[in-house]
Motif scaffolding. Structure first.
Motif, PDB file in Angstrom:
ATOM      1  N   ILE A   1       1.024  -1.271   0.085  1.00  0.00           N
ATOM      2  CA  ILE A   1       0.087  -0.162  -0.001  1.00  0.00           C
ATOM      3  C   ILE A   1       0.870   1.207   0.070  1.00  0.00           C
ATOM      4  CG2 ILE A   1      -1.744   1.218   1.067  1.00  0.00           C
ATOM      5  CD1 ILE A   1      -2.685  -1.580   2.386  1.00  0.00           C
ATOM      6  N   LEU A   2       2.029   1.293   0.961  1.00  0.00           N
ATOM      7  CA  LEU A   2       2.787   2.642   0.961  1.00  0.00           C
ATOM      8  C   LEU A   2       3.617   2.797  -0.327  1.00  0.00           C
ATOM      9  CD1 LEU A   2       3.870   2.298   4.618  1.00  0.00           C
ATOM     10  CD2 LEU A   2       2.254   3.743   3.869  1.00  0.00           C
ATOM     11  N   SER A   3       3.919   1.456  -0.995  1.00  0.00           N
ATOM     12  CA  SER A   3       4.670   1.828  -2.349  1.00  0.00           C
ATOM     13  C   SER A   3       3.687   1.810  -3.373  1.00  0.00           C
ATOM     14  CB  SER A   3       5.353   0.427  -2.598  1.00  0.00           C
ATOM     15  OG  SER A   3       4.551  -0.807  -2.779  1.00  0.00           O
ATOM     16  N   GLY A   4       2.345   2.111  -3.569  1.00  0.00           N
ATOM     17  CA  GLY A   4       1.464   2.033  -4.458  1.00  0.00           C
ATOM     18  C   GLY A   4       1.476   0.701  -5.018  1.00  0.00           C
ATOM     19  N   LYS A   5       1.961  -0.239  -4.971  1.00  0.00           N
ATOM     20  CA  LYS A   5       1.788  -1.662  -5.630  1.00  0.00           C
ATOM     21  C   LYS A   5       0.344  -2.142  -5.512  1.00  0.00           C
ATOM     22  CE  LYS A   5       6.568  -2.811  -5.796  1.00  0.00           C
ATOM     23  NZ  LYS A   5       7.645  -3.622  -5.655  1.00  0.00           N
ATOM     24  N   LEU A   6      -0.340  -1.722  -4.241  1.00  0.00           N
ATOM     25  CA  LEU A   6      -1.631  -2.391  -3.920  1.00  0.00           C
ATOM     26  C   LEU A   6      -2.588  -0.951  -3.759  1.00  0.00           C
ATOM     27  CD1 LEU A   6      -1.301  -4.665  -1.183  1.00  0.00           C
ATOM     28  CD2 LEU A   6      -2.220  -5.299  -3.120  1.00  0.00           C
ATOM     29  N   PRO A   7      -3.811  -0.905  -4.440  1.00  0.00           N
ATOM     30  CA  PRO A   7      -4.638  -0.065  -4.325  1.00  0.00           C
ATOM     31  C   PRO A   7      -4.890   0.522  -2.919  1.00  0.00           C
ATOM     32  CG  PRO A   7      -6.035  -1.659  -4.914  1.00  0.00           C
ATOM     33  CD  PRO A   7      -4.306  -2.139  -4.899  1.00  0.00           C
ATOM     34  N   ALA A   8      -5.467   1.763  -2.629  1.00  0.00           N
ATOM     35  CA  ALA A   8      -5.788   2.153  -1.304  1.00  0.00           C
ATOM     36  C   ALA A   8      -6.981   1.662  -0.799  1.00  0.00           C
ATOM     37  CB  ALA A   8      -6.142   3.744  -1.232  1.00  0.00           C
TER      38      ALA A   8
ATOM     39  N   ALA B   1      -9.500  -0.890   3.484  1.00  0.00           N
ATOM     40  CA  ALA B   1      -9.158   0.630   3.099  1.00  0.00           C
ATOM     41  C   ALA B   1      -7.871   0.868   3.810  1.00  0.00           C
ATOM     42  CB  ALA B   1     -10.385   1.548   3.251  1.00  0.00           C
ATOM     43  N   ALA B   2      -6.890   1.764   3.256  1.00  0.00           N
ATOM     44  CA  ALA B   2      -5.809   2.192   4.103  1.00  0.00           C
ATOM     45  C   ALA B   2      -5.133   3.394   3.406  1.00  0.00           C
ATOM     46  CB  ALA B   2      -4.982   0.908   3.962  1.00  0.00           C
ATOM     47  N   VAL B   3      -4.943   4.387   4.510  1.00  0.00           N
ATOM     48  CA  VAL B   3      -4.033   5.617   4.004  1.00  0.00           C
ATOM     49  C   VAL B   3      -2.514   5.585   4.851  1.00  0.00           C
ATOM     50  CG1 VAL B   3      -6.074   6.708   3.401  1.00  0.00           C
ATOM     51  CG2 VAL B   3      -5.306   6.758   5.866  1.00  0.00           C
ATOM     52  N   PRO B   4      -1.728   6.474   4.530  1.00  0.00           N
ATOM     53  CA  PRO B   4      -0.392   6.428   5.358  1.00  0.00           C
ATOM     54  C   PRO B   4      -0.694   7.449   6.387  1.00  0.00           C
ATOM     55  CG  PRO B   4       0.016   6.754   2.755  1.00  0.00           C
ATOM     56  CD  PRO B   4      -1.404   6.885   3.073  1.00  0.00           C
TER      57      PRO B   4
END
Length: 383
Positions: free
Chosen positions: A72-79, A105-108
């Motif tokens: 998620i943090l690298s953008g390889k997985l969607p938010a 669902a996730a965000v930094p």
């Protein structure tokens, strides 16, 4: 046996939990958590969950490589994903197979952490509105996480290394002539995770090693006793918990041939004065001066003064600040001057910073003072 303080739940921890519950309930998912990146590992730092089939262990470190957090943090997985079993980047991850993540669902949040809500089943209604909502909560949570992070056990145990802190000494002066009568020993931590010494000691107390840190810093201060200028006392700060620890009392008694004062902070509540009476009697008997610190702040009250029977009372900075401009502060200070005179104890005003404060305190009869205008914390003066 040594008496150690019980870890406390901080205000920051409670606020983080409240925000996690808000996230979980609002999104209708089973779990909300903060996951922190620790080098090449990740760990679940805070969690709120309801009935769930997800498996997790708080504070257990697992590899960052191949984790949902990395993806998620690298953008390889969607938010957000409504069904992890159908997405090619998530279906074979350990979090899907072993922990049972079915949707999320996730965000930094902050630096190197992830706020994630998840369920063990698919959640078709998840969309970008979920991540927008989590983004708002992450903004609210960032500062709370920074403050709570100072309780990280690894960082606290690093603080127990003598090379991680240094001692400085702030003069205490006689306000009638400005001469130095003593020095208060103060710890300074170079770790940016401890913006003030109070942060370090609070975090150590929450981690259950508060007394050890007090003992360590006090030992460093006592080593400098021979360097204290002739006629001056050395003041060391100790909590009530530390004073009920035999090793602490023994160390003080071992140095009691020097002019020594123990300041009992009032920011930690004394729960049993009877237990504190014995170590205080031993110290008094050896000639150690008992000081009540921060009078007028925290748990301070006149019952506290009556129970402890100090030789010195130190007025909290919140009373001293602006005493020359605030009639209520002035009236309170006058009353404490009268109390000290009747009780035959000395009064020290802390945190004096302006010429107006200094002049007013002199005029109303405060005997001693401490603050930047009197002298900043520094190394002891050369003999």
């Amino acid at each position: 046996m040594p008496s150690f303080p019980r870890p406390r739940v901080s205000a920051e921890d409670l606020e983080i939990r409240r925000l996690l519950r808000l996230a979980r309930v609002h999104l209708g998912l089973e779990l909300a958590a903060v996951v922190e990146v620790l080098g090449d590992e990740v760990a679940l730092r805070a969690v709120d969950c309801g009935q769930t089939s997800l498996t997790f262990l708080l504070d257990r470190r697992t590899p960052l490589e191949g984790s949902y957090t990395q993806g998620i943090l690298s953008g390889k997985l969607p938010a957000h994903l409504t069904d992890t079993h159908w997405h090619p980047a998530s279906r074979d991850l350990a979090g899907t197979r072993e922990n049972g993540i079915g949707s999320y669902a996730a965000v930094p949040v902050g630096n190197g952490a992830l706020l994630i809500c998840a369920s063990g089943v698919a959640t078709p209604e998840l969309d970008e509105r979920a991540t927008q909502f989590l983004g708002l909560l992450a903004e609210m949570m960032t500062d709370q996480l920074r403050r709570a992070h100072i309780g990280d056990p690894a960082r606290i145990h690093e603080a127990l290394d003598p090379s991680r802190f240094r001692m400085v000494y702030q003069p205490i002066v006689d306000l009638s002539h400005g001469g130095v009568v003593g020095y208060e020993a103060l710890a300074r931590f170079d770790d940016p995770g401890f913006p003030t010494p109070a942060h370090a000691f609070e975090a150590a107390t929450r981690a259950g090693v508060g007394v050890q840190l007090e003992l360590l810093t006090m030992r460093s201060a006592l080593e400098q006793l021979p360097a204290v200028p002739a006629g001056g006392r050395l003041n060391v700060n100790l909590s009530a918990e530390a004073l009920m620890t035999p090793a602490v009392v023994e160390l003080i008694l071992h140095h009691a041939e020097y002019p020594l004062s123990v300041e009992i902070t009032e920011h930690t509540q004394v729960r049993d004065y009877n237990l504190l009476a014995q170590p205080l009697a031993l110290l008094r008997g050896a000639g150690v001066e008992i000081v009540v610190d921060d009078a007028g702040a925290g748990f301070a009250n006149f019952v506290h003064l009556l129970k402890l029977r100090p030789s010195v009372i130190k007025l909290d900075i919140e009373i001293v600040r602006g005493v020359d401009l605030d009639p209520m502060r002035l009236a309170l200070t006058r009353s404490l001057v009268g109390f000290a005179a009747e009780a035959k104890v000395s009064l020290v005003a802390e945190g004096i910073e302006t010429a107006g404060e200094l002049q007013t305190l002199r005029e109303i009869g405060v005997g001693f003072g401490q603050g930047f205008i009197c002298g900043r914390p520094a190394a002891l003066p050369a003999a």
